[in-house]
Each structure stands twice: as structure tokens, then as C-alpha cells.
Design a protein around this motif. Sequence first.
Motif, short mmCIF file in Angstrom:
data_model
loop_
_atom_site.label_atom_id
_atom_site.label_comp_id
_atom_site.label_asym_id
_atom_site.label_seq_id
_atom_site.Cartn_x
_atom_site.Cartn_y
_atom_site.Cartn_z
N VAL A 264 36.63 56.06 52.65
CA VAL A 264 35.68 55.14 52.08
C VAL A 264 35.43 54.36 53.32
CG1 VAL A 264 35.03 53.66 50.34
CG2 VAL A 264 36.54 55.23 49.84
N GLN B 286 29.92 55.56 47.43
CA GLN B 286 29.54 56.05 48.89
C GLN B 286 28.58 57.21 48.47
OE1 GLN B 286 32.08 55.73 52.30
NE2 GLN B 286 32.64 57.65 51.77
N ARG C 86 24.92 57.45 50.15
CA ARG C 86 24.56 58.62 51.20
C ARG C 86 23.51 59.66 50.63
NH1 ARG C 86 30.50 59.34 53.97
NH2 ARG C 86 30.40 57.46 55.01
N SER D 84 30.51 50.20 49.97
CA SER D 84 31.14 50.92 49.18
C SER D 84 32.61 50.31 49.43
CB SER D 84 31.38 52.33 49.46
OG SER D 84 30.11 52.88 49.08
N GLU E 252 31.63 53.70 54.18
CA GLU E 252 30.49 52.84 53.90
C GLU E 252 30.85 51.46 53.67
OE1 GLU E 252 26.75 53.28 54.33
OE2 GLU E 252 27.89 55.21 54.01
#
Lengths: 121, 231
Positions: B176, A108, A112, B181, B178
Motif C-alpha cells: 500500500v 488504493q 489508481r 491510502s 499511495e
Amino acid sequence: MKYLQQAVIIAAITFAAEIIKYFVPLPVPASIYGLILLFVLLKTGLLKLGQIEDVGGLLLELMPLLLVPASVSFLTVLDTIQGMLLPVLIMGFIGTTVVMIVTGSVSQWIIRRSGKEKGHE
Amino acid sequence: MSEIFAACSCFGLLMAMGTYQLARAINKRVGKEVCNPLLFATLLCGAVLLGTGTEYDIFYENGGKILEFLLTPATICLAIPLYKQFKLLKKNAGAVLAGCVAGVAAHMAGCALMLFIFHMEAAEYISLLPKSITTAIGKGLSEELGGFPAITMATIMLTGLFGAVAAPPLLKLFRVTEPVSQGLAIGTSSHAAGTSRAVQLGEIQGAASSLAIVVTGLLTVVAAPVFARLV
């Protein structure tokens, strides 16, 4: 007869994978060689998705069922595992949680960060 | 009773398929997954064998091995989703690789920690190394490295079931969010069993989780022999 043809192709790839395993002295299961071999065949276009997709999809769908006999074999290790119960439980619960959070957070962070970089361009 | 089972060539096959299908029928009736078919079939088959005093070998020889035989070709076919989702993998290649590497490293470090805390035997420690990967690879790897495949199987199953049940609240708790992910986290930590839950979270989660199964499997195949040398 398309199913028979697809089954023959998948059996042939399995056969090839087992031959590779026979000759390569590495602790790698034949399934891994076969997986890579099939991916390469698909990616290079030597094999079309349609030539294996039906039988392959069926096998993937059935995968949990194929694991039942091996799982039932836990009966034969109940004695062996007794001394290892605590490590197995710790790895199963805490270990799995740690791996999940580490993988999720790291990926993540990268997604990002690269998203932000693109935003500035 | 066990003599009758021993005489029926499809006893094991019918038991495994029947109990698995029963779990699916229950889920369909209730409208949501209340019992995991793999866990349900395993416990029910185990209970019948124990209850009737039937040896596992009878279950395995009379049909059970037919199913297990198909595991290798089925695992090879994981190349199909990998091929289909290759674009997604490529676009997020950095995140996929770093996420899976970090997860596998965390797992191996955890195993090494367990080795020193519990003073385990070599074969016991090796049995834990392939715990996060799909059972077909994990079982083969455990055999190859000299572990107890049965302990590996038990640990992999526990891992998968825990991942499938606990992943959504855990991911939420640790923020978490995303989708890629989330999928990677589930696939890396709890293989195909967890992936079945990831698919329910969304299409992207399901795709990323499938990819993570393969990448983590490959990474573990490479890393496990190295860590097996610690003992």
C-alpha cells in the motif's frame, strides 16, 4: 479573554449536543452530535475557525492525556477480561492488520483506477 | 499511603499529567518516540495504584474525572481538522468512503466470526464492536449498546498501540504505497493512536488518517447497533 470566549463557545456546543442526545432515542454518544453540529456551523460560516481554533487545537493536542483516566480503569476489569483475553488479543493484532490492509488496498485500487481514467482523457 | 492520596484533591490529576509529561520528556531527551505517552502514563498510574493498594475510585474522584470530562468537547473538536481538510476529502471522496466502508465491514465480519468461534456472551461481543474507533466514541458506543466499556477501552488501546507500531512495515509488506491510502488504512484500523504515526509518515498520510477517524467513527456508530442485534 479570547480563550474564555472560545471555551464558552465549545462548552455551548457540547451543551447543545447533550440536549440533542437527551431528546433523540438513538445509541449515539453526544460527542458525535457535537462533532456534526460544529462541522455544520463551520461549513455554513455561522462560526469562524478563528472563534474556536486555539482552545479547540489545545483540546485535540491533549486528547491522549484525556484518555489516561479511562485507560487506567483497566485495573477494575482485570478479572472481567481474563476470560476474554484470547478474543481481545486476536482482535487487537490480527483484526487490526486485516482492517488496515483491506482499507488500504480498496482505496488504493480506486485512486489508481480513477487516475488512469483521467490519463486517457 | 492510600489515605494520604484520598485526602489530596489533585492526586489523580497530577498522577495522570505527571506520568504523561514524563514520557514526553523521555522522548524529547532520546530524540525519538521510545515510549508512547498514553501507554506509559497508563502503566505507571496503574502500577502506583496497585503498589500502594489505592482504589481506582480515589484516582478518578480526586482529579481523574476532570480530564475525562474534557473528552466530549475534545472529540467534538475533531470537526476542526475535518473542516480544514474537507477539500482533500472531497477530491478523493470515492476512495475515502469505499476504503472506510470496506474496513468497517471487514472489522464487523471479524467480530461476528469471533462470536461464533468463542461463543461469547452478548456484552462481551458488543464490547469488541467499537474497537477500531477513537476511544471517546468507542467508550460511549459500548456503554450505549450494553457492552463492557472497560473491555472496549482495553481493546481500543491495544489496537491503537499495535497500529502505531506495526503500520509502516505492514503497509510496505502489502504494497500500500499511495499516501492517501496509507493514511486511510491507519486511521480506519487504529484511530488517533495510529494517526500520530501517520503524521510522521507525511502530511497527506496525516490528513487522510484524521479524516478516516471521523468517517470510520460515524460508520461504526451506524453499523455497530445493527451488528449488536446478532446476539
